[in-house]
Design a protein around this motif. Sequence first.
Motif, PDB file in Angstrom:
ATOM      1  N   THR A  91       0.808  -1.230   0.000  1.00  0.00           N
ATOM      2  CA  THR A  91       0.000   0.000   0.000  1.00  0.00           C
ATOM      3  C   THR A  91       0.837   1.273   0.000  1.00  0.00           C
ATOM      4  N   THR A  92       2.105   1.186   0.352  1.00  0.00           N
ATOM      5  CA  THR A  92       2.970   2.365   0.394  1.00  0.00           C
ATOM      6  C   THR A  92       4.391   1.987   0.005  1.00  0.00           C
ATOM      7  N   GLY A  93       5.202   3.014  -0.235  1.00  0.00           N
ATOM      8  CA  GLY A  93       6.631   2.810  -0.453  1.00  0.00           C
ATOM      9  C   GLY A  93       6.971   2.256  -1.818  1.00  0.00           C
ATOM     10  N   LEU A  94       8.059   1.521  -1.840  1.00  0.00           N
ATOM     11  CA  LEU A  94       8.554   0.901  -3.065  1.00  0.00           C
ATOM     12  C   LEU A  94       8.432  -0.611  -2.957  1.00  0.00           C
ATOM     13  N   VAL A  95       8.259  -1.251  -4.098  1.00  0.00           N
ATOM     14  CA  VAL A  95       8.450  -2.691  -4.184  1.00  0.00           C
ATOM     15  C   VAL A  95       9.729  -2.918  -4.985  1.00  0.00           C
ATOM     16  N   THR A  96      10.410  -4.001  -4.645  1.00  0.00           N
ATOM     17  CA  THR A  96      11.658  -4.336  -5.333  1.00  0.00           C
ATOM     18  C   THR A  96      11.509  -5.692  -5.984  1.00  0.00           C
ATOM     19  N   GLY A  97      11.846  -5.763  -7.271  1.00  0.00           N
ATOM     20  CA  GLY A  97      11.802  -7.016  -8.010  1.00  0.00           C
ATOM     21  C   GLY A  97      13.206  -7.508  -8.292  1.00  0.00           C
ATOM     22  N   VAL A  98      13.424  -8.793  -8.065  1.00  0.00           N
ATOM     23  CA  VAL A  98      14.699  -9.432  -8.390  1.00  0.00           C
ATOM     24  C   VAL A  98      14.400 -10.522  -9.414  1.00  0.00           C
ATOM     25  N   ALA A  99      14.931 -10.333 -10.608  1.00  0.00           N
ATOM     26  CA  ALA A  99      14.750 -11.309 -11.679  1.00  0.00           C
ATOM     27  C   ALA A  99      15.994 -12.186 -11.740  1.00  0.00           C
TER      28      ALA A  99
END
Length: 136
Positions: A91-99
Amino acid sequence: MINEEFVEFYKERGSGALDQKMGIKILEAEQGRIVGTMPVEGNTQPMGLLHGGANVVLAESLGSIGTSLHAGPHRKIVGVDINATHHKSATTGLVTGVATAISLGKTLCSWEIVIKNEAGERTCTARITCLILAER
């Protein structure tokens, strides 16, 4: 750490209009592993949660960038299959994706993308397969 090949590739092609609209930023780019972030704000559904489609955009961007690095700057890449499982809302902030590469072939590359919120909780797991088109 972003490698020189990545820098040259993006000088030539740019990051893409959708990535810019979504606020996607690449933090690391190396053979077989790409890391990027995306803000939750601006990418939510009506209930205020990160839109599931936004997770898929992040996943496809990371997998496509990784495939482009593998294939080289003169090859075109297209996603041919993608799926995502949404585990938890953000709902807030950043999401981080690691591929992380599953398979890097001559014509097909497959990636697993794990997306986490700022608390380090997995919010989404995605898998993409990209096709490396023949040079024309």
